[in-house]
Write a protein that holds these residues in place. Sequence first.
Motif, PDB file in Angstrom:
ATOM      1  N   LEU A  55      72.697  38.462   2.337  1.00  0.00           N
ATOM      2  CA  LEU A  55      73.359  37.271   1.813  1.00  0.00           C
ATOM      3  C   LEU A  55      74.494  37.708   0.909  1.00  0.00           C
ATOM      4  O   LEU A  55      74.579  38.871   0.522  1.00  0.00           O
ATOM      5  CB  LEU A  55      72.378  36.360   1.067  1.00  0.00           C
ATOM      6  N   GLU A  56      75.370  36.768   0.604  1.00  0.00           N
ATOM      7  CA  GLU A  56      76.356  36.991  -0.437  1.00  0.00           C
ATOM      8  C   GLU A  56      76.336  35.778  -1.342  1.00  0.00           C
ATOM      9  O   GLU A  56      76.038  34.666  -0.911  1.00  0.00           O
ATOM     10  CB  GLU A  56      77.759  37.278   0.099  1.00  0.00           C
ATOM     11  N   VAL A  57      76.635  36.036  -2.620  1.00  0.00           N
ATOM     12  CA  VAL A  57      76.578  34.989  -3.636  1.00  0.00           C
ATOM     13  C   VAL A  57      77.700  35.235  -4.638  1.00  0.00           C
ATOM     14  O   VAL A  57      78.078  36.386  -4.873  1.00  0.00           O
ATOM     15  CB  VAL A  57      75.178  34.989  -4.332  1.00  0.00           C
ATOM     16  N   ARG A  58      78.252  34.167  -5.184  1.00  0.00           N
ATOM     17  CA  ARG A  58      79.296  34.323  -6.205  1.00  0.00           C
ATOM     18  C   ARG A  58      78.742  35.158  -7.361  1.00  0.00           C
ATOM     19  O   ARG A  58      77.623  34.910  -7.814  1.00  0.00           O
ATOM     20  CB  ARG A  58      79.738  32.965  -6.749  1.00  0.00           C
ATOM     21  N   VAL A  59      79.519  36.129  -7.827  1.00  0.00           N
ATOM     22  CA  VAL A  59      79.053  36.988  -8.929  1.00  0.00           C
ATOM     23  C   VAL A  59      78.729  36.184 -10.185  1.00  0.00           C
ATOM     24  O   VAL A  59      77.888  36.598 -10.991  1.00  0.00           O
ATOM     25  CB  VAL A  59      80.044  38.137  -9.254  1.00  0.00           C
ATOM     26  N   GLY A  60      79.353  35.035 -10.342  1.00  0.00           N
ATOM     27  CA  GLY A  60      79.096  34.201 -11.510  1.00  0.00           C
ATOM     28  C   GLY A  60      77.867  33.309 -11.399  1.00  0.00           C
ATOM     29  O   GLY A  60      77.483  32.657 -12.370  1.00  0.00           O
ATOM     30  N   ASN A  61      77.233  33.282 -10.241  1.00  0.00           N
ATOM     31  CA  ASN A  61      76.068  32.409 -10.037  1.00  0.00           C
ATOM     32  C   ASN A  61      74.799  33.169 -10.449  1.00  0.00           C
ATOM     33  O   ASN A  61      73.994  33.585  -9.623  1.00  0.00           O
ATOM     34  CB  ASN A  61      75.997  31.957  -8.580  1.00  0.00           C
TER      35      ASN A  61
ATOM     36  N   TYR B 220      86.263  37.258  -2.408  1.00  0.00           N
ATOM     37  CA  TYR B 220      85.688  36.689  -1.181  1.00  0.00           C
ATOM     38  C   TYR B 220      85.742  35.160  -1.195  1.00  0.00           C
ATOM     39  O   TYR B 220      86.016  34.529  -0.185  1.00  0.00           O
ATOM     40  CB  TYR B 220      84.249  37.178  -1.032  1.00  0.00           C
ATOM     41  N   TYR B 221      85.456  34.581  -2.350  1.00  0.00           N
ATOM     42  CA  TYR B 221      85.427  33.121  -2.461  1.00  0.00           C
ATOM     43  C   TYR B 221      86.775  32.592  -2.936  1.00  0.00           C
ATOM     44  O   TYR B 221      87.506  33.280  -3.652  1.00  0.00           O
ATOM     45  CB  TYR B 221      84.339  32.680  -3.447  1.00  0.00           C
ATOM     46  N   THR B 222      87.061  31.365  -2.545  1.00  0.00           N
ATOM     47  CA  THR B 222      88.272  30.697  -2.997  1.00  0.00           C
ATOM     48  C   THR B 222      87.875  29.433  -3.748  1.00  0.00           C
ATOM     49  O   THR B 222      86.746  28.956  -3.645  1.00  0.00           O
ATOM     50  CB  THR B 222      89.166  30.309  -1.799  1.00  0.00           C
ATOM     51  N   ASP B 223      88.819  28.927  -4.510  1.00  0.00           N
ATOM     52  CA  ASP B 223      88.679  27.610  -5.139  1.00  0.00           C
ATOM     53  C   ASP B 223      87.434  27.477  -6.009  1.00  0.00           C
ATOM     54  O   ASP B 223      86.627  26.592  -5.743  1.00  0.00           O
ATOM     55  CB  ASP B 223      88.722  26.529  -4.043  1.00  0.00           C
ATOM     56  N   PRO B 224      87.234  28.270  -7.051  1.00  0.00           N
ATOM     57  CA  PRO B 224      88.107  29.307  -7.577  1.00  0.00           C
ATOM     58  C   PRO B 224      87.868  30.658  -6.903  1.00  0.00           C
ATOM     59  O   PRO B 224      86.806  30.907  -6.331  1.00  0.00           O
ATOM     60  CB  PRO B 224      87.694  29.392  -9.050  1.00  0.00           C
TER      61      PRO B 224
ATOM     62  N   GLU C  60      86.756  34.240  -6.528  1.00  0.00           N
ATOM     63  CA  GLU C  60      85.679  34.979  -7.188  1.00  0.00           C
ATOM     64  C   GLU C  60      85.125  36.018  -6.220  1.00  0.00           C
ATOM     65  O   GLU C  60      85.148  35.822  -5.005  1.00  0.00           O
ATOM     66  CB  GLU C  60      84.568  34.015  -7.616  1.00  0.00           C
ATOM     67  N   ASP C  61      84.643  37.125  -6.782  1.00  0.00           N
ATOM     68  CA  ASP C  61      84.023  38.163  -5.963  1.00  0.00           C
ATOM     69  C   ASP C  61      82.665  37.692  -5.465  1.00  0.00           C
ATOM     70  O   ASP C  61      82.007  36.848  -6.085  1.00  0.00           O
ATOM     71  CB  ASP C  61      83.818  39.448  -6.779  1.00  0.00           C
ATOM     72  N   ALA C  62      82.229  38.285  -4.354  1.00  0.00           N
ATOM     73  CA  ALA C  62      80.894  38.029  -3.810  1.00  0.00           C
ATOM     74  C   ALA C  62      80.022  39.247  -4.078  1.00  0.00           C
ATOM     75  O   ALA C  62      80.455  40.385  -3.872  1.00  0.00           O
ATOM     76  CB  ALA C  62      80.966  37.771  -2.314  1.00  0.00           C
ATOM     77  N   LEU C  63      78.812  39.001  -4.519  1.00  0.00           N
ATOM     78  CA  LEU C  63      77.807  40.046  -4.638  1.00  0.00           C
ATOM     79  C   LEU C  63      77.043  40.079  -3.324  1.00  0.00           C
ATOM     80  O   LEU C  63      76.539  39.045  -2.871  1.00  0.00           O
ATOM     81  CB  LEU C  63      76.861  39.751  -5.799  1.00  0.00           C
ATOM     82  N   LEU C  64      76.977  41.249  -2.690  1.00  0.00           N
ATOM     83  CA  LEU C  64      76.236  41.415  -1.444  1.00  0.00           C
ATOM     84  C   LEU C  64      74.817  41.846  -1.779  1.00  0.00           C
ATOM     85  O   LEU C  64      74.612  42.744  -2.605  1.00  0.00           O
ATOM     86  CB  LEU C  64      76.904  42.470  -0.563  1.00  0.00           C
ATOM     87  N   MET C  65      73.843  41.216  -1.141  1.00  0.00           N
ATOM     88  CA  MET C  65      72.437  41.518  -1.408  1.00  0.00           C
ATOM     89  C   MET C  65      71.670  41.627  -0.097  1.00  0.00           C
ATOM     90  O   MET C  65      72.023  40.963   0.889  1.00  0.00           O
ATOM     91  CB  MET C  65      71.810  40.447  -2.305  1.00  0.00           C
ATOM     92  N   THR C  66      70.616  42.445  -0.096  1.00  0.00           N
ATOM     93  CA  THR C  66      69.797  42.667   1.101  1.00  0.00           C
ATOM     94  C   THR C  66      68.325  42.699   0.717  1.00  0.00           C
ATOM     95  O   THR C  66      67.965  43.179  -0.360  1.00  0.00           O
ATOM     96  CB  THR C  66      70.168  44.001   1.782  1.00  0.00           C
ATOM     97  N   ARG C  67      67.512  42.206   1.620  1.00  0.00           N
ATOM     98  CA  ARG C  67      66.057  42.273   1.449  1.00  0.00           C
ATOM     99  C   ARG C  67      65.448  42.863   2.708  1.00  0.00           C
ATOM    100  O   ARG C  67      65.723  42.401   3.815  1.00  0.00           O
ATOM    101  CB  ARG C  67      65.476  40.878   1.226  1.00  0.00           C
ATOM    102  N   GLN C  68      64.623  43.870   2.531  1.00  0.00           N
ATOM    103  CA  GLN C  68      63.884  44.476   3.641  1.00  0.00           C
ATOM    104  C   GLN C  68      62.507  43.824   3.711  1.00  0.00           C
ATOM    105  O   GLN C  68      61.907  43.534   2.680  1.00  0.00           O
ATOM    106  CB  GLN C  68      63.712  45.988   3.441  1.00  0.00           C
ATOM    107  N   ALA C  69      62.006  43.619   4.912  1.00  0.00           N
ATOM    108  CA  ALA C  69      60.658  43.067   5.079  1.00  0.00           C
ATOM    109  C   ALA C  69      59.659  44.007   4.423  1.00  0.00           C
ATOM    110  O   ALA C  69      59.835  45.215   4.426  1.00  0.00           O
ATOM    111  CB  ALA C  69      60.328  42.900   6.557  1.00  0.00           C
ATOM    112  N   GLN C  70      58.616  43.412   3.860  1.00  0.00           N
ATOM    113  CA  GLN C  70      57.562  44.213   3.246  1.00  0.00           C
ATOM    114  C   GLN C  70      56.774  44.903   4.342  1.00  0.00           C
ATOM    115  O   GLN C  70      56.363  44.278   5.314  1.00  0.00           O
ATOM    116  CB  GLN C  70      56.638  43.321   2.412  1.00  0.00           C
TER     117      GLN C  70
END
Length: 150
Positions: A102-108, A129-133, A135-145
């Motif tokens: 996933l990616e999420v706004r760094v400010g969220n 990555y994001y517009t209006d305003p 903002e950078d995107a934080l990239l995140m990953t989750r591996q299955a347990q």
Amino acid sequence: MILREMLVDDLEQVMKIETELFSPPWTKEGFFTYLTRKDAMFLVVEEKGEILAYCGLLMVLDEGDITNVAVRPDRQREGIGHFLMDSLIRLAEQQGITTIHLEVRVGNRTAIRLYERMGFTRDGIRKKYYTDPVEDALLMTRQAQKVPQN
């Protein structure tokens, strides 16, 4: 609260939440396109006919990309996002998904804390990555347990 697949009939309520939370928001047509795809999973949390939250996942082989996660503003901080994400992860793993991105706004920060509690780790940054305003995107990953094999 009921968790179920998103239906075309849900789009009016989903769009109300989408336009309140995201800039720029997805379009109704965008959601409709994904609802018809076999490689997509879109879920809603509903209470008494009201959509409280929704999320989406696109699947390719054994990987998934979360497209969006949203909880109605007046119902945030009630654990609905955690319930929704936990359900999405379990359903994805049942379909053979071992890695979710996933990616999420760094400010969220609220969303980032939720994702970290759900086992996502930080992978990197997509600048502007994001517009209006903007903002950078934080990239995140989750591996299955991994389940130990006996």
